[in-house]
Design a protein around this motif. Sequence first.
Motif, short mmCIF file in Angstrom:
data_model
loop_
_atom_site.label_atom_id
_atom_site.label_comp_id
_atom_site.label_asym_id
_atom_site.label_seq_id
_atom_site.Cartn_x
_atom_site.Cartn_y
_atom_site.Cartn_z
N GLU A 120 6.26 -4.82 -5.36
CA GLU A 120 6.99 -5.09 -4.27
C GLU A 120 7.95 -3.95 -3.80
OE1 GLU A 120 7.79 -8.36 -3.12
OE2 GLU A 120 6.49 -9.46 -4.42
N LYS A 121 8.33 -3.02 -4.71
CA LYS A 121 9.46 -2.07 -4.14
C LYS A 121 8.42 -1.08 -3.07
CE LYS A 121 12.23 -1.67 -7.92
NZ LYS A 121 12.74 -0.87 -9.62
N LYS A 122 6.99 -0.97 -3.35
CA LYS A 122 6.35 -0.02 -2.75
C LYS A 122 6.12 -0.78 -1.18
CE LYS A 122 3.66 1.67 -6.50
NZ LYS A 122 4.14 2.87 -6.58
N GLY A 123 6.29 -2.24 -0.99
CA GLY A 123 6.30 -3.00 0.11
C GLY A 123 5.11 -3.74 0.10
N THR A 124 4.38 -4.03 -1.22
CA THR A 124 3.25 -5.19 -1.35
C THR A 124 3.77 -6.30 -1.53
OG1 THR A 124 1.80 -3.04 -1.48
CG2 THR A 124 0.99 -5.38 -2.07
N PRO A 125 3.60 -7.53 -0.96
CA PRO A 125 4.00 -8.52 -1.56
C PRO A 125 3.10 -9.08 -2.72
CG PRO A 125 2.74 -9.20 0.50
CD PRO A 125 3.10 -7.45 0.32
N VAL A 126 3.48 -9.89 -3.80
CA VAL A 126 2.76 -10.06 -4.99
C VAL A 126 2.96 -11.50 -5.27
CG1 VAL A 126 2.16 -9.56 -7.23
CG2 VAL A 126 2.88 -7.76 -5.79
N ALA A 127 1.88 -12.13 -5.60
CA ALA A 127 2.10 -13.38 -6.53
C ALA A 127 1.96 -13.32 -7.75
CB ALA A 127 1.11 -14.54 -5.72
N THR A 128 2.92 -13.37 -8.76
CA THR A 128 2.95 -13.07 -10.12
C THR A 128 2.61 -14.49 -10.85
OG1 THR A 128 4.59 -11.29 -9.66
CG2 THR A 128 4.13 -11.99 -11.85
N ILE A 129 1.47 -14.60 -11.81
CA ILE A 129 1.12 -15.52 -12.48
C ILE A 129 1.71 -15.62 -13.92
CG2 ILE A 129 -0.84 -17.27 -13.13
CD1 ILE A 129 -0.65 -16.47 -10.30
N ASN A 130 2.66 -16.74 -14.11
CA ASN A 130 3.17 -16.59 -15.52
C ASN A 130 2.70 -18.13 -16.15
OD1 ASN A 130 6.65 -15.41 -15.94
ND2 ASN A 130 4.41 -14.47 -16.50
#
Length: 213
Positions: A120-130
């Motif tokens: 995310e800090k690099k600029g790539t959106p992430v869907a994080t699975i928990n």
Amino acid sequence: MCASTIRTVGASTLEILDPRGEVEYQSLLITERLDSLKGATVGLLDNSKSNADIFLKAIGEHLQSEYGVEEIVYRRKDKSPIPADSIADQLHSQCDAVVNAYGDCGSCTSWCVYDSIDLEKKGTPVATINSDEFVKLGQSEAQSLGMPGLPLVTVTHPMGDLEKPEVLARAESAIEEIVDVLTTDRNDLEEAFAERFLKADEELGDESFYCPI
């Protein structure tokens, strides 16, 4: 240290100091999301947990067949309790968005969240699975790393000892929220996720640190 109380003992005045410091950090926003997944390249970050490969590859198939994703880039970490580092760099340079799976125990949840925030800090959106048993820990980690609004997509715990048909079913049930996390306005996501699972001043109970089964 901060002065806590002033006490008078006989003719003497004592200043009692509280040795606990106050931790301050800058709250970082998640990165901008995509307008659409159509024509996008999506990365799948497998943290090497059992069944993560089956889950993610099923997600990739759904993204391509149902949402118009052009290309899938699959990368697997050697083991879960380490940072993705160069793999994260590769995914950032090659992909428009990433799905990261998954946190379903203490250490893997911590590193899963760490890797997502790095992207995310690099600029790539992430869907994080928990998994739902560890999502409070995941939110606590996100708060401590300065990104309390990191969107966490939950799946039912446990994931590792499931047969393949059940893993595929859970991937199918999660796909809509994954797409929403990658394409919804970031301000709306921040509002929805910042304290969804754990309030900013809430402390974790012991049950949030270990698997109950």
